[in-house]
Design an enzyme around this catalytic site. Structure first.
Site, PDB file in Angstrom:
ATOM      1  N   HIS A 153      44.206  23.320  41.670  1.00 54.25           N
ATOM      2  CA  HIS A 153      43.075  23.999  41.045  1.00 54.25           C
ATOM      3  C   HIS A 153      41.871  23.487  41.494  1.00 54.25           C
ATOM      4  O   HIS A 153      40.747  24.266  41.639  1.00 54.25           O
ATOM      5  CB  HIS A 153      43.265  24.144  39.340  1.00 54.25           C
ATOM      6  N   GLU A 154      41.617  21.968  41.130  1.00 54.13           N
ATOM      7  CA  GLU A 154      40.340  21.463  41.363  1.00 54.13           C
ATOM      8  C   GLU A 154      39.941  21.784  42.716  1.00 54.13           C
ATOM      9  O   GLU A 154      38.690  22.004  43.199  1.00 54.13           O
ATOM     10  CB  GLU A 154      40.339  20.108  40.928  1.00 54.13           C
ATOM     11  N   HIS A 162      38.196  24.952  43.278  1.00 53.60           N
ATOM     12  CA  HIS A 162      36.756  25.084  42.965  1.00 53.60           C
ATOM     13  C   HIS A 162      35.783  24.273  44.250  1.00 53.60           C
ATOM     14  O   HIS A 162      34.840  24.803  44.451  1.00 53.60           O
ATOM     15  CB  HIS A 162      36.472  23.899  41.577  1.00 53.60           C
ATOM     16  N   HIS A 188      36.848  30.633  38.200  1.00 50.75           N
ATOM     17  CA  HIS A 188      38.165  31.193  37.295  1.00 50.75           C
ATOM     18  C   HIS A 188      38.259  32.450  37.661  1.00 50.75           C
ATOM     19  O   HIS A 188      37.357  33.306  37.547  1.00 50.75           O
ATOM     20  CB  HIS A 188      38.246  30.745  36.011  1.00 50.75           C
TER      21      HIS A 188
HETATM   22 ZN   LIG Z   1      39.009  25.229  36.824  1.00 53.06          ZN
END
Ligand SMILES: [Zn+2]
Length: 282
Positions: free
Chosen positions: A178-179, A182, A188
């Site tokens: 998830h990171e 980014h 998101h």
């Molecule tokens: Zn996030």
């Protein structure tokens, strides 16, 4: 008479203070009084783990000029971060068709942690043109450190940029992946400007101090459908004030949100579309 009124005022004041103290002592470190962890394992998302780590295990202060937006996106005061938020700042694409992300990993991590971090990288690399490579001399790179909380800057900022994976709370494959999304420039999923067509944000159920984490942005959706199963999607109970859902799907109530470990198929399509990668580049 005046004395009685004064006495009453002091009494009211003390009771209010006691109530506040009681509330503080009974609640978790930063959470609202009614906070409950998601119990159903099938509803867990990577973002639930991030919220737990950032709100309950970590210090909320990164440094004087950096704050977290949407719960885990680091934003520094300055023009560049704001520009990256409006349209993702991309990593350079190599002539061989790959997008190389040079990295450094802090020596504070154990061998096992490093294995998990690399698994998170493989999650991104599989079926995309992104490749993580140990940094040798490159100017732009990510510096993976066990700071307080799980967070990353958005997109390529130029130069060294920190990705924080607090140990052990953030060293989980789903959280790491998830990171890294980014890092690649993705916000998101439920921040998409068209999200209200697909989900309903239950504003009264959201913990009041965290309403801003549900903002919408003028995102580049790359002509891809809204992805309920994105690793970038909040869970149904994200930032819940009282254990009630904060985001519900519009049509199919049983639709599952997010992912615990892997990128969705559409997440991979997003990467390849944003970075204009062909099948030959994988
Ligand atoms: Zn996030």
């Amino acid at each position: 008479m005046v004395q009685i009124i004064l006495l009453c005022m002091v009494f009211t004041c003390v009771s209010a203070m006691q109530a506040q103290m009681h509330r503080y002592l009974l609640s978790s470190k930063w959470g609202p009084v009614g906070y409950k962890e998601v119990e159903d394992p099938t509803q867990k998302t990577a973002m639930d783990e991030i919220i737990k780590a950032n709100e309950f295990m970590a210090s909320r202060v990164i440094d004087g000029t950096t704050t977290l937006r949407e719960g885990d996106i680091a934003v520094s005061t300055g023009r560049r971060s704001k520009v990256c938020f409006a349209r993702s700042c991309q990593w350079a694409k190599s002539v061989d068709g790959h997008v190389y992300i040079p990295y450094k990993i802090s020596p504070d991590y154990s061998e096992m942690d490093i294995k998990l971090i690399k698994k998170g990288m493989e999650n991104i690399e599989k079926g995309t043109c992104v490749r993580f490579v140990p940094r040798t001399h490159q100017r732009d790179y990510i510096d993976i450190q066990a700071q307080s909380g799980c967070w990353s800057y958005l997109g390529a900022r130029g130069g060294k940029q920190t990705v924080s994976l607090q140990n052990p709370h953030c060293v989980q494959v789903g959280v790491i992946s998830h990171e890294f999304m980014h890092v690649l420039g993705f916000v998101h999923e439920q921040s998409r400007f068209d999200r209200d067509n697909y989900v309903t944000v239950m504003w009264p159920n959201i913990w009041r101090d965290r309403l801003r984490n549900f903002e919408k942005f003028k995102t580049e959706n790359l002509d891809l459908p809204y992805d309920f199963g994105s690793i970038m999607h909040f869970g149904k109970y994200a930032y819940s004030q009282d254990g009630e859902p904060t985001i519900v799907p519009k049509n199919n109530q049983r639709m599952k949100f997010g992912q615990t470990e892997h990128l969705s198929h559409i997440d991979k399509m997003k990467i390849n579309k944003l970075y204009k990668c062909d099948d030959d580049d994988f």
